[in-house]
Design an enzyme around this catalytic site. Structure first.
Site, PDB file in Angstrom:
ATOM      1  NE  ARG A 180       5.655  29.491  45.816  1.00 41.18           N
ATOM      2  CZ  ARG A 180       4.540  30.249  45.908  1.00 41.18           C
ATOM      3  NH1 ARG A 180       3.399  29.692  46.245  1.00 41.18           N
ATOM      4  NH2 ARG A 180       4.588  31.535  45.661  1.00 41.18           N
ATOM      5  CE1 TYR A 208      12.590   8.743  59.002  1.00 41.46           C
ATOM      6  CE2 TYR A 208      11.316  10.772  58.986  1.00 41.46           C
ATOM      7  CZ  TYR A 208      12.510  10.099  58.811  1.00 41.46           C
ATOM      8  OH  TYR A 208      13.622  10.801  58.434  1.00 41.46           O
ATOM      9  CG  ASP A 265       5.950   6.686  55.461  1.00 36.83           C
ATOM     10  OD1 ASP A 265       6.434   6.105  54.467  1.00 36.83           O
ATOM     11  OD2 ASP A 265       6.597   7.493  56.165  1.00 36.83           O
ATOM     12  CE  LYS A 317      14.768   7.913  53.570  1.00 42.45           C
ATOM     13  NZ  LYS A 317      13.660   7.988  54.517  1.00 42.45           N
TER      14      LYS A 317
HETATM   15  C1  LIG Z   1      13.128   8.982  55.406  1.00 46.97           C
HETATM   16  C2  LIG Z   1      11.724   8.736  55.778  1.00 46.97           C
HETATM   17  C3  LIG Z   1      10.780   9.756  55.821  1.00 46.97           C
HETATM   18  C4  LIG Z   1      11.164  11.208  55.623  1.00 46.97           C
HETATM   19  O1  LIG Z   1      11.525  11.450  54.326  1.00 46.97           O
HETATM   20  P1  LIG Z   1      12.539  12.642  53.893  1.00 46.97           P
HETATM   21  O2  LIG Z   1      12.567  12.501  52.430  1.00 46.97           O
HETATM   22  O3  LIG Z   1      13.831  12.350  54.572  1.00 46.97           O
HETATM   23  O4  LIG Z   1      11.947  13.900  54.379  1.00 46.97           O
HETATM   24  C5  LIG Z   1       9.468   9.428  56.061  1.00 46.97           C
HETATM   25  N1  LIG Z   1       9.098   8.165  56.294  1.00 46.97           N
HETATM   26  C6  LIG Z   1       9.979   7.147  56.303  1.00 46.97           C
HETATM   27  C7  LIG Z   1       9.506   5.775  56.561  1.00 46.97           C
HETATM   28  C8  LIG Z   1      11.321   7.399  56.058  1.00 46.97           C
HETATM   29  O5  LIG Z   1      12.201   6.414  56.103  1.00 46.97           O
END
Ligand SMILES: *Cc1c(COP(=O)(O)O)cnc(C)c1O
Length: 393
Positions: free
Chosen positions: A59, A112, A183, A208
């Protein structure tokens, strides 16, 4: 960057690596362990005292996770990075590390949806206010910033894909001493490197493009040693959203092909977007690459965009007629996916609103995968034709 032992002063402590190297494996081994033993009382004591940095418990520190973090930091041009069990864990840990009750965060509109929900539930209960501004309106951003504790960006934004001048907005925040978080999941470090544009923390849903194979849920935050250190000191160990060694290993695998995949997504998605724009059944296409020139800061575009059908097209018929494009959330993998806007707007999770997310009821979000442009276009064209014919009946 390829030798995991660069990161530790005493490689012999990590037996699994040495074994892996003994096999001359081209792929690094997974250090799939929860704990690491000490050779002696003194060694244990030195580690507890902080005189010595070495893995103790996964962790806190795990060599495979660390390898992914180092690779990602290099890709983003950051001093350090920290991996998480999901993108949302990265977002919540990063944000919570820099705010306290009574603080205000300025965020761009159309972030998001689950980030919006985090801000509107957990943060709200902690009396942290989040106000939203249109990131395309620099004056509005400048007006909103004074007194804010954090500036939270996403560019391009989710669904409507509004691209912002990341460097200009980050400079506005910097001038007021406000740290900026972005992000960067959509562009990936291949097509946008926010640290070089003056952003302080860059985060990703690694589920992603970084993973790229739809087989891992993970997140990561990159930034200065100081800011990442602050996240590593509290939110990381105590909220505990640790990236697992196996998932880190999958991400290391994903990063190797990231540039090649991104170029393929870009080419295919741009071509599909242009053809949709010329299609009589389509009212509007939201894709940052369709502008005359790319928005400032972006050096390329990815596979995710949305479009709005003109009135009278049967979206359900379109969705059910598709064969290559699957109905599915998420994106960033090899496969092509769609999400109809009207379905998302019926989601039970709260808060939920077309206005907050910019989702038009006749819109469809597409992820253009790696199946090949002509096959994908053929699939879309046939489904649009069927959906248009339905309306004529
Ligand atoms: C999918 C997504 C997230 C969240 O990510 P997870 O891995 O599903 O928790 C955050 N920002 C964007 C732009 C996303 O497409």
């Amino acid at each position: 960057m390829n030798d995991i032992r660069d990161f530790f002063d005493e490689a012999s402590l990590i037996a699994a690596h040495d074994e892996g190297n003994a096999f001359d494996a081209v792929v690094p081994p997974i250090v799939q362990t929860s704990l690491f033993t000490f050779g002696s009382y003194d060694e244990m004591l030195a580690t507890y005292r902080g005189d010595k940095v070495r893995p103790t418990y996964t962790r806190g520190l795990n060599p495979t996770v660390r390898m992914f973090e180092e690779m990602l930091a290099k890709l983003e041009g950051a001093e350090d990075a920290i991996g998480f069990a999901s993108g949302m864990s990265a977002i919540s840990s990063a944000v919570l590390s820099f705010v306290e009750p009574g603080d205000r965060i300025v965020a761009v509109k159309h972030v998001y949806p689950d980030a919006f929900r985090l801000f509107g539930t957990v943060l709200k209960r902690m009396r942290i206010e989040v106000i939203y501004v249109d990131g395309r309106d620099e004056e509005a951003v400048a007006k909103a910033l004074p007194g804010a504790k954090l500036f939270y960006m996403e560019s391009p934004t989710s669904w409507v894909m509004e691209a912002h001048d990341v460097g200009a907005l980050a400079a506005l925040a910097k001038a007021r001493g406000i740290p900026t978080i972005i992000d960067n999941s959509w562009a990936s470090p291949i097509f946008q490197r926010p640290i070089s544009l003056g952003v302080d923390l860059v985060l990703h849903s690694a589920s992603k493009y970084l993973g790229g194979h739809s087989d891992v849920v993970a997140g990561v935050v990159a930034g200065s040693k100081e800011m990442i250190g602050r996240i590593r000191g509290e939110a990381y160990p105590y909220l505990g959203g640790k990236l697992s060694p196996f998932d880190a290993w999958l991400l290391i695998r994903g990063l190797r092909t990231l540039p090649v995949r991104m170029r393929a997504h870009q080419a295919s998605a741009l071509e599909v977007a242009r053809r949709l724009q010329d299609h009589p059944a389509v009212e509007k296409v939201c894709h940052p690459g369709l502008a005359n020139r790319l928005p400032a800061g972006l050096t390329g575009t990815s596979g995710l965009f949305s479009f709005i059908f003109r009135d009278g097209i049967d979206v359900r018929g379109f969705a059910d007629r598709l064969k290559l494009f699957k109905l599915g959330v998420s994106w960033g993998g090899h496969e092509s996916l769609i999400v109809p806007g009207e379905v998302v707007l019926q989601q039970k999770a709260q808060p939920n609103s077309a206005m907050a997310f910019g989702i038009h009821p006749r819109s469809v979000r597409l992820h253009v995968g790696l199946e090949g442009t002509e096959a994908l276009w053929g699939d879309l064209e046939a489904a649009i034709a069927a959906a248009s014919a339905n309306e004529d009946n």
